[in-house]
Design an enzyme around this catalytic site. Structure first.
Site, PDB file in Angstrom:
ATOM      1  N   LYS A 192      47.065  39.668  49.192  1.00 24.27           N
ATOM      2  CA  LYS A 192      46.202  40.600  48.152  1.00 24.27           C
ATOM      3  C   LYS A 192      45.405  41.712  49.236  1.00 24.27           C
ATOM      4  O   LYS A 192      45.197  42.753  48.646  1.00 24.27           O
ATOM      5  CB  LYS A 192      45.201  39.494  47.813  1.00 24.27           C
ATOM      6  CG  LYS A 192      44.265  39.815  47.017  1.00 24.27           C
ATOM      7  CD  LYS A 192      44.761  39.661  45.414  1.00 24.27           C
ATOM      8  CE  LYS A 192      43.734  39.947  44.553  1.00 24.27           C
ATOM      9  NZ  LYS A 192      44.032  39.307  43.467  1.00 24.27           N
ATOM     10  N   ASP A 194      41.409  35.692  39.339  1.00 23.92           N
ATOM     11  CA  ASP A 194      42.397  35.077  38.556  1.00 23.92           C
ATOM     12  C   ASP A 194      41.874  35.020  37.260  1.00 23.92           C
ATOM     13  O   ASP A 194      42.712  34.833  36.100  1.00 23.92           O
ATOM     14  CB  ASP A 194      42.521  33.572  39.203  1.00 23.92           C
ATOM     15  CG  ASP A 194      42.958  33.534  40.690  1.00 23.92           C
ATOM     16  OD1 ASP A 194      44.002  34.198  40.775  1.00 23.92           O
ATOM     17  OD2 ASP A 194      42.394  32.842  41.426  1.00 23.92           O
ATOM     18  N   ASP A 232      42.266  31.941  43.851  1.00 19.38           N
ATOM     19  CA  ASP A 232      42.957  30.875  43.767  1.00 19.38           C
ATOM     20  C   ASP A 232      41.733  29.640  44.120  1.00 19.38           C
ATOM     21  O   ASP A 232      42.186  28.900  45.146  1.00 19.38           O
ATOM     22  CB  ASP A 232      43.917  30.970  44.862  1.00 19.38           C
ATOM     23  CG  ASP A 232      45.033  31.994  44.554  1.00 19.38           C
ATOM     24  OD1 ASP A 232      45.051  32.239  43.448  1.00 19.38           O
ATOM     25  OD2 ASP A 232      45.979  32.305  45.426  1.00 19.38           O
ATOM     26  N   ALA A 284      43.848  26.678  28.934  1.00 21.32           N
ATOM     27  CA  ALA A 284      42.431  26.599  28.985  1.00 21.32           C
ATOM     28  C   ALA A 284      41.742  26.853  30.127  1.00 21.32           C
ATOM     29  O   ALA A 284      40.527  26.116  30.187  1.00 21.32           O
ATOM     30  CB  ALA A 284      41.967  25.744  28.103  1.00 21.32           C
ATOM     31  N   ALA A 338      41.506  31.554  33.501  1.00 19.90           N
ATOM     32  CA  ALA A 338      42.186  32.897  33.352  1.00 19.90           C
ATOM     33  C   ALA A 338      42.204  32.904  31.553  1.00 19.90           C
ATOM     34  O   ALA A 338      42.118  33.732  31.199  1.00 19.90           O
ATOM     35  CB  ALA A 338      43.568  33.003  33.757  1.00 19.90           C
ATOM     36  N   TYR A 353      30.907  51.538  71.450  1.00 19.01           N
ATOM     37  CA  TYR A 353      29.912  50.432  71.868  1.00 19.01           C
ATOM     38  C   TYR A 353      28.876  50.974  72.547  1.00 19.01           C
ATOM     39  O   TYR A 353      28.129  51.830  72.270  1.00 19.01           O
ATOM     40  CB  TYR A 353      31.024  49.382  72.419  1.00 19.01           C
ATOM     41  CG  TYR A 353      30.468  48.064  72.462  1.00 19.01           C
ATOM     42  CD1 TYR A 353      30.168  47.525  71.261  1.00 19.01           C
ATOM     43  CD2 TYR A 353      30.340  47.337  73.745  1.00 19.01           C
ATOM     44  CE1 TYR A 353      29.625  46.235  71.327  1.00 19.01           C
ATOM     45  CE2 TYR A 353      30.049  46.049  73.808  1.00 19.01           C
ATOM     46  CZ  TYR A 353      29.378  45.482  72.831  1.00 19.01           C
ATOM     47  OH  TYR A 353      29.025  44.179  72.665  1.00 19.01           O
TER      48      TYR A 353
END
Length: 759
Positions: free
Chosen positions: A97, A165, A140, A198, A201, A42
């Site tokens: 994730k 996705d 998502d 549809a 994805a 720092y």
């Protein structure tokens, strides 16, 4: 079923709430335990990299973590299986994730949940925080907003952006599609495909399938209202791309007739057994709805034995799991500082994943999935998530595609060096094993395996064959039983089988018996007894090495250590310069390899024997091109007021006097020996103060044996050994019922031992 759900709920909540809460944390990567280091981390030292970055913006990759940092960003509007639960409730998924990024590709992640459903505002927030990151993984976000958000961010930012996705499922299922079609012998441009679903994805999947060769006219796509048809007025831009002009198809049941491929990204149970029966020969079904597939896996294979089926579930074969793609796609993109993840990079990932599934599967993967011989076929069309080769196949393919398509700002020049760097990210212990195996490959040796009638031995030999570590593996045992094991388990091994009890080996047995009898007749051994012993695998294998007909021998799988050792000592014996042999284990840790001795042989060594064990261990460690730093252990630090401490102290005094250049000290408690800072604060005179100890000599067999077996029992660290120190020729004893990985590692060290003695 209800009980299972309740158990899972409790288990999951406990898992996430256990201290510290959540699944990720931040860890420093630089030293920080002094005022000097804090002033560098720092103020005032941090000003210098700031000024460099202000002058040359690309230096941010050199001085900060940006080049290995991805943001996983969501607004929680379309969380898998849960729907629109909002930003806050989606955080556990995003942390999950982050874990996958880290463990599979070494990428650090900040999960960012943005409480904003308006696409314009969401895009504005992401753009504002983007300088922090090397890449952005969108997650998502509901369709159709997801398309516009990704498109805008890709065009307006100069770092890789991907909505996983959409593209993750497309890439993995694309690889599965290529391999399925190859397996059944069809042509991709001829197949008829039905896609149920549809959303983002499904649209992305259909686009990538077209890139792979599926004809647009052969794709029929359904949403919740039916077939995407040009006459429909409710279709958005993305859906219109796949609208057809086919008036005679009214529903999914009609569309599925004679189709080759069904892609499900919709709801569970929608594909009925009747529909599956009406599909073409060798149907391919990707039922990817979670948690309940469009058709149950077991039901599908009962209805059609010729079906190839993949799902999104881990409890069935062929899991279409995005983790096969996104960690390595971002890894390759980050490493070349790609400005975008384009179609070329995604297709490179598809082909790399597909190609890997056709290669022989490493034993470690078989072990993880509790199988013996995973191989390319109906139940293995894509690799398993825990296949460590993915990082070295997919990331370089993506990086190269980025370079070839002109979006890489930091091209890779040395691909071999890059592959090593990728492997390093999988953990230091893996790096050590690679170094050991690379050394062994330089001059493979002829190894005798005494326990030839064991599956684990034969599978280990297959791996050693594939890795080029053993030149001629020799297995001892009944030839028919060994061949039956090889055939039953479909092993691909090159080896020589010798059965000491067979008639065609009588002459060799008698020769060996004469040699043994002449050596030991004055110790009470008769010629008759020598002949009986030479018909046993251990005696025969040891004598092969003794007579120079093999380079090393390994035994011990089905016999206790002391019996195996007695045989090796009787036939081969210890080195002329050695008073007593000893045993050494190698622990592969994040701080490097640690060598523990004596863990196997001498019950209560004297001070002189402790010194000799230390010297033998240092000799072996030097053979690995590692400087030996020896800690002589006790339950006290530099205090000779007990018998144990006294003998350790005497051993250290002897070594200091006779070998002044050897870095050795003691007596030390293990925690002090492992922590040079702790040692320096209390005992600044120690030779190990500035040298990390890597060899640990235990004061007696009980302490050494219990320590390594305790560590082995924890099962979270690779262990190799025991190596037998002081034998006249290379001869080693594995643990009873050793794992395949342990056998391979010991055999590799056995080869290096034989190499070292030839030098």
């Amino acid at each position: 079923m209800r009980k299972d759900i309740n158990n899972l709920r409790e288990e999951s909540l406990n898992y996430h709430s256990k201290f510290p809460s959540g699944k990720i944390q931040i860890s420093p990567t630089k030293k920080y335990n002094s005022q000097k280091y804090l002033s560098l981390a720092y103020s005032p030292g941090v000003a210098e990299p700031c000024k460099e970055i202000a002058r040359f913006s690309k230096e941010v990759y050199k001085y900060t973590s940006k080049g290995n940092l991805v943001a996983v960003i969501t607004n929680g509007t379309s969380v898998l299986g849960l729907g629109n639960i909002g930003a806050l409730a989606s955080k556990p998924v995003m942390e999950g994730k982050a874990i996958l990024f880290k463990i599979f590709s070494g990428i650090d992640v900040f999960d960012i949940e943005i409480d904003e459903s308006d696409p314009e505002k969401f895009i504005k927030v992401v753009k504002a925080i983007s300088p922090t990151f090397g890449g952005i993984n969108l997650e998502d976000i509901k369709s159709p907003e997801a398309f516009e958000i990704e498109r805008r961010l890709k065009s307006e930012l100069n770092i890789p952006v991907m909505h996983d996705d959409q593209h993750g499922t497309a890439i993995i299922s694309g690889a599965a599609l290529l391999n399925s079609i190859t397996y059944v012998g069809k042509k991709i441009h001829n197949i008829k495909m039905v896609i149920n679903g549809a959303g983002s994805a499904a649209i992305s999947c259909a686009r990538i399938y077209k890139h792979l060769g599926v004809k647009s006219k052969n794709i029929l796509m359904f949403d919740s209202k039916g077939l995407l048809h040009i006459s429909r007025k409710d279709l958005n831009k993305e859906k219109k791309e796949f609208a057809v002009n086919t008036s005679f198809i009214k529903n999914l049941e009609e569309a599925i007739k004679d189709s080759d491929v069904f892609i499900g990204l919709s709801i569970g149970g929608i594909l009925t057994p009747n529909m599956l029966k009406n599909m073409a020969k060798d149907p391919i079904v990707f039922a990817m709805a979670n948690p309940d597939p469009e058709i149950d896996y077991n039901l599908a294979i009962k209805v059609r034995q010729d079906v190839i089926i993949a799902t999104g579930r881990s409890d069935y074969p062929n899991q279409v799991n995005n983790v096969l793609g996104f960690p390595y796609i971002f890894r390759g993109a980050l490493d070349v500082h790609a400005s975008i993840i384009n179609d070329e990079m995604k297709l490179a990932a598809v082909h790399a994943i597909a190609d890997l599934a056709k290669e022989p599967v490493p034993e470690q993967v078989n072990i993880v999935y509790n199988q013996k011989n995973i191989s390319f076929g109906k139940e293995y069309i894509i690799p398993k998530p825990f296949d460590n080769r993915l990082i070295t196949r997919v990331a370089p393919a993506v990086a190269k595609a980025a370079m070839d398509s002109g979006v890489a700002k930091n091209p890779i020049l040395d691909w071999k060096q890059y592959q090593e760097k990728l492997l390093d990210r999988m953990g230091y212990e893996n790096k050590i094993l690679r170094m050991i195996k690379n050394r062994a490959r330089t001059n493979p040796k002829k190894i005798v395996f005494c326990n030839g009638e064991e599956y684990e031995i034969l599978k280990s030999i297959q791996i050693l064959n594939e890795d080029g570590i053993v030149s001629i593996p020799i297995v001892l045992g009944n030839k028919n039983r060994i061949k039956r094991l090889i055939d039953t388990n479909n092993l691909n091994v090159k080896l020589q089988i010798i059965d000491p009890e067979k008639e065609d080996n009588i002459k060799k047995v008698e020769n060996y018996a004469q040699i043994l009898w002449k050596r030991r007749n004055r110790k009470g051994l008769t010629l008759y007894e020598a002949k009986i012993r030479m018909r046993t695998n251990d005696h025969f294998g040891a004598m092969m090495v003794d007579q120079g007909e093999a380079d090393a021998v390994i035994t011990g799988y089905s016999r206790n250590f002391s019996l195996s050792l007695r045989t090796l000592l009787e036939v081969i014996g210890r080195s002329d310069t050695i008073h007593k042999i000893a045993g050494m284990m190698i622990l592969l840790t994040k701080r490097g390899p640690l060598f523990l001795a004596d863990t196997s042989v001498i019950p209560n060594p004297t001070s002189e024997e402790l010194a000799r064990i230390a010297l033998m261990a240092s000799y072996v460690v030097k053979g690995f091109d590692i400087e030996p730093h020896i800690a002589m252990l006790s339950f006290q630090n530099f205090s000779s007021n007990s018998k144990i401490s006294s003998k350790v102290s005497q051993a250290v005094a002897f070594l200091h006097k006779k070998y002044p250049d050897l870095i050795v000290d003691g007596e030390l408690q293990p925690d002090f020996a492992l922590n040079e800072f702790l040692l320096a604060s209390k005992f600044p005179f120690s030779k190990l103060m500035k040298k990390k100890a890597n060899i640990f000599i235990f004061p007696n067999l009980e302490s050494g044996n219990m320590t390594y077996k305790f560590i082995r029992g924890l099962g979270n660290m690779p262990i190799i050994g025991p190596l037998i120190l002081g034998m006249r020729k290379p001869a080693h004893i594995m643990q009873m019922q050793s794992s395949i990985e342990e056998i391979v590692n010991l055999a590799t060290l056995c080869v290096i031992d034989a190499q070292f003695r030839k030098n």
